[in-house]
Design an enzyme around this catalytic site. Structure first.
Site, PDB file in Angstrom:
ATOM      1  N   ASP A   1      -2.023  -1.631   0.585  1.00 43.16           N
ATOM      2  CA  ASP A   1      -2.501  -2.865   1.225  1.00 43.16           C
ATOM      3  C   ASP A   1      -1.503  -3.960   0.870  1.00 43.16           C
ATOM      4  OD1 ASP A   1      -3.636  -5.234   1.997  1.00 43.16           O
ATOM      5  OD2 ASP A   1      -5.487  -4.982   0.848  1.00 43.16           O
TER       6      ASP A   1
ATOM      7  N   TRP B   1      -9.119  -7.486  -4.261  1.00 44.44           N
ATOM      8  CA  TRP B   1      -8.947  -6.790  -2.985  1.00 44.44           C
ATOM      9  C   TRP B   1      -9.034  -5.289  -3.138  1.00 44.44           C
ATOM     10  CZ3 TRP B   1     -10.446  -9.121   0.990  1.00 44.44           C
ATOM     11  CH2 TRP B   1     -10.235 -10.489   1.147  1.00 44.44           C
TER      12      TRP B   1
ATOM     13  N   LYS C   1      -0.960 -14.011   5.989  1.00 45.20           N
ATOM     14  CA  LYS C   1      -0.291 -14.474   4.776  1.00 45.20           C
ATOM     15  C   LYS C   1       1.212 -14.615   5.004  1.00 45.20           C
ATOM     16  CE  LYS C   1      -4.331 -13.238   2.745  1.00 45.20           C
ATOM     17  NZ  LYS C   1      -5.244 -12.099   2.628  1.00 45.20           N
TER      18      LYS C   1
END
Ligand SMILES: *Cc1c(COP(=O)(O)O)cnc(C)c1O
Length: 361
Positions: free
Chosen positions: A173, A102, A197
Site C-alpha cells: 500500500d 493503515w 497524496k
C-alpha cells in the site's frame, strides 16, 4: 490571490505548474472545444490523454512490461478488499505486517476473506514508532501473499527497505510514498495507491499488478472488484475518473520535467533530513519515530507543551503555513511534505518553528 504552503496529509498540495496547466486547458482542451471533464471517456481525445498518462507513469517508475497499470476508483480502502479477493487463489491465509493505522485497516478488511497471519506487530503502548529490522521476519510458506504499508501516513513510520519474501507475492500500500523516490517495481506483485497524496486529486486509485496474478478472483466477487475485468477493458469497464486521470497525467509529465524520481528522491530526502535535523536540534520539538524508519513524506512532531498547540497552528496559518495539525490518534503536529511541497515551503516551516520556539519556549 495568495497560495499557502499546504502541509495536508491528503488530499494534499498539487504542483502549482500542474494547476496552472489545468487552468489554461479547462475551457478548451487542445482545440476540443470542451474541458476534459466533459469528454466521453471513449472518445479519441480522452483515449490519448489516458494512454499518455499511462506511458508517462510507466516511464517515470520504470514499470516492466509484465505489469498492468489500472486507473480505478474506490480509494486504497477498496484495495484492502480487492487484494485478498484476487490474490488468495484458493489459499486460505495471508501474511500481514502490522506497523500503523493503515496496515490495521488493511488487516481488518482482509480478515473478512481469509486468515490473517500477523508476521510483525510493532505496536508498543498503543503507539507505532518503528518497523521490524530487515530480515527479522519469517513468512508462512503457504501464505497467498505478504502485505505491508511502506509508509504509515499517520504515524510517519517508513520502511527503508523492501522486505524479501522469496516466491511469495509482495503487496504494498504505497498511497503516501509512491513517486517519492526510485523503486524496483519488479520486487512487488501489486503496488496500489490512492491518488490524493502524491499523484493527483482524490477519486483516482492506481494499481500496478503483475499480469500472472490477474484472472483468479474469488467466486462471487463483484465484477468491479476483479482485476481481470479492469485489465481487459483498459480501466474502462465503467466510466473511469477521467479528470483525476488527466490531472495525474499532468503530474507525471511534471515529474519527467523535474528529472524523474531520481531527482525527486534527492529533493525529498534533503527536505526530510533538514526538518528532522531542526526538530532534533531543538529541546522544544520532538519526533517519536526511530531514526532508521522516519518517513520522508509525513513528519509528525510534538511541542514540549501541548497547551501551545492551538497557538502554534494559528500563528503558522498567519504566515501561510497550513494544515499542520497532527492526526487525532497521534496528537501534536504533522507536516506532510510530498513531491508538491517545495524546499522553500520546508525552509519556511523550519524558520517559523525556530521563531515560535524563541518566543514561547
Ligand atoms: C490515505 C491512505 C489510505 C486510504 O486511502 P483512501 O483513498 O481514502 O481509501 C490507505 N493507506 C494509506 C497508506 C494511506 O495513506
Amino acid at each position: 490571490m495568495r497560495r499557502v504552503f499546504n502541509f495536508s496529509a491528503g488530499p494534499a498540495a498539487l504542483p502549482q505548474e500542474v494547476l496552472e496547466k489545468a487552468q489554461a486547458e479547462i475551457l478548451d482542451w487542445h482545440d476540443a472545444g470542451m474541458s476534459v471533464m466533459e469528454m466521453s471517456h471513449r472518445g479519441k481525445e480522452f483515449m490519448s490523454i489516458a494512454a499518455q498518462a499511462e506511458a508517462d507513469l510507466r516511464e517515470v517508475m520504470a514499470i516492466p512490461d509484465n505489469y498492468k497499470v489500472l486507473f480505478l476508483q474506490g480509494g486504497a480502502s477498496s484495495q484492502f478488499a480487492m487484494v485478498p479477493l484476487n490474490l488468495l487463489r484458493g489459499k486460505t491465509s495471508a501474511d500481514y505486517y502490522r506497523t500503523g493505522s493503515w496496515s490495521k485497516k488493511a488487516i481488518a478488511e482482509a480478515k473478512r476473506y481469509c486468515d490473517v497471519n500477523i508476521v510483525a506487530d510493532t505496536e508498543t503502548g498503543g503507539k507505532f514508532t518503528t518497523v521490524p529490522e530487515e530480515g527479522s521476519v519469517t513468512f508462512n510458506p503457504d501464505a497467498a501473499y505478504v502485505h505491508y504499508t511502506p509508509n504509515e501516513t499517520i504515524e510517519g513510520v517508513e520502511f527503508s527497505y523492501v522486505p524479501d519474501t522469496g516466491d511469495i507475492p509482495l503487496v504494498a500500500d504505497m498511497s503516501s510514498t509512491i513517486l517519492s523516490r526510485q523503486i524496483d517495481v519488479s520486487r512487488f506483485a501489486i503496488i496500489y495507491a490512492g491518488a490524493q497524496k502524491n499523484i493527483g486529486p482524490a477519486g483516482l486509485t492506481i494499481v500496478i499488478v503483475r499480469d500472472d496474478l490477474i484472472g483468479n478472483v474469488k467466486e462471487g466477487a463483484p465484477a468491479m472488484f476483479d482485476y481481470a475485468v479492469h485489465a481487459k477493458n483498459d480501466s474502462m469497464y465503467n466510466t473511469p475518473p477521467t479528470y483525476g486521470w488527466y490531472l495525474a497525467g499532468l503530474v507525471f509529465a511534471w515529474l519527467k520535467e523535474k528529472g524523474g524520481l531520481a531527482a525527486m528522491g534527492e529533493i525529498n530526502q534533503r527536505k526530510a533530513e533538514k526538518l528532522y535535523a531542526a526538530i532534533d536540534a531543538s529541546g522544544f520539538y520532538a519526533n517519536p519515530v526511530a531514526n532508521h524508519c522516519r518517513s520522508w513524506m509525513n513528519v509528525p512532531f510534538t511541542l514540549a507543551n501541548a497547551d501551545l498547540d492551538a497557538t502554534f497552528l494559528a500563528e503558522a496559518k498567519e504566515v501561510g503555513l497550513v494544515t499542520l495539525k497532527g492526526h487525532r490518534s497521534v496528537g501534536g503536529m504533522r507536516a506532510s511534505i510530498y513531491n508538491a511541497m517545495s524546499e522553500a515551503g520546508v525552509d519556511a516551516l523550519i524558520a517559523f518553528m525556530a521563531d515560535f520556539e524563541k518566543r514561547h519556549a
